[in-house]
Design an enzyme around this catalytic site. Sequence first.
Site, PDB file in Angstrom:
ATOM      1  N   THR A   1      -5.209  24.365  70.113  1.00 57.53           N
ATOM      2  CA  THR A   1      -6.234  23.325  70.103  1.00 57.53           C
ATOM      3  C   THR A   1      -5.922  22.300  71.182  1.00 57.53           C
ATOM      4  OG1 THR A   1      -6.730  23.569  67.746  1.00 57.53           O
ATOM      5  CG2 THR A   1      -7.305  21.467  68.764  1.00 57.53           C
TER       6      THR A   1
ATOM      7  N   PHE B   1      -6.411  18.544  72.508  1.00 52.12           N
ATOM      8  CA  PHE B   1      -6.698  17.192  72.042  1.00 52.12           C
ATOM      9  C   PHE B   1      -6.821  16.251  73.234  1.00 52.12           C
ATOM     10  CE2 PHE B   1      -4.590  19.166  68.471  1.00 52.12           C
ATOM     11  CZ  PHE B   1      -5.162  18.605  67.333  1.00 52.12           C
TER      12      PHE B   1
END
Length: 286
Positions: free
Chosen positions: A175, A177
């Site tokens: 992921t 960010f």
Amino acid sequence: MTEQKQKIAFQGEPGANSHMACQAVRPDLEPMPCQSFEDMLEAVKAGEALCAMVPVENSVAGRVADIHHLLPESGLHIIGEHFQRINAMLLGVPGTKLEDIREIRSHVHALAQSRKLMAELGAKPVQHSDTAGAARYISEKGDKSVAAIGPRLAAELYGLDILREGVEDAEHNTTRFLIMAREGVVPPANNGRCVTTIIFRVRSVPASLYKALGGFATNGVNLTKLESYLIDGKFTAAQFYVDAEGHPEETPLKLALEELRFFCPQGAVKIMGTYPAHPFRIENIN
């Protein structure tokens, strides 16, 4: 700086993947859980948190829904990026066996990333607000037929057993960010690789996007992300989100931005932030 401001806000409950990202990037700050993305961004705007850890996309599940609508409206600046490897665990109350499980709870992205597990166990997927919230739920429920998918930290915080490690379908599950703050922190030009995030709108005429993006091509600027989404509820008005390699004060991106502004309405180009490229980007993306 007061003690109250020495916090980093994230969406979710303690133990979430975003919580782990906060610990990885700013271990000096106290993680501040928030119920929603809006609450997270508002905490930074109001001065309750120094910055926010904002998930924007996952290598398996795609972009995080709605977050791109919130970023330009937040008034905050992007000051950094972080790539967090997601190591999903199957969690259960102590004493749970795999054959006991009939239902698995987690965030929609975690469920989407673990379809093989659910098919193997014949378990029903149930969406939850976030991974850590699902872990807390099954801990409080104490039902061995209900499990959760979440990070190791959630198991530690809520007293759960790790029934299986690495349940995500893809080994590359990562992921991205963005770290956002009230004030921009722009690194100096010509001092290492940078990423610049840009939001823009084009005129509603043929070839407007083609012309607007032409400056990036002619000046040798690499775009690592380009997305569009509707604004103001109109099907004729689109806003574009771009991640471009480079610094606005360096000649290639500077010239590309000049050309972009020429083909966009006045005031329709906004730089959300310029920040150092994360080592993961340098090692794995290019």
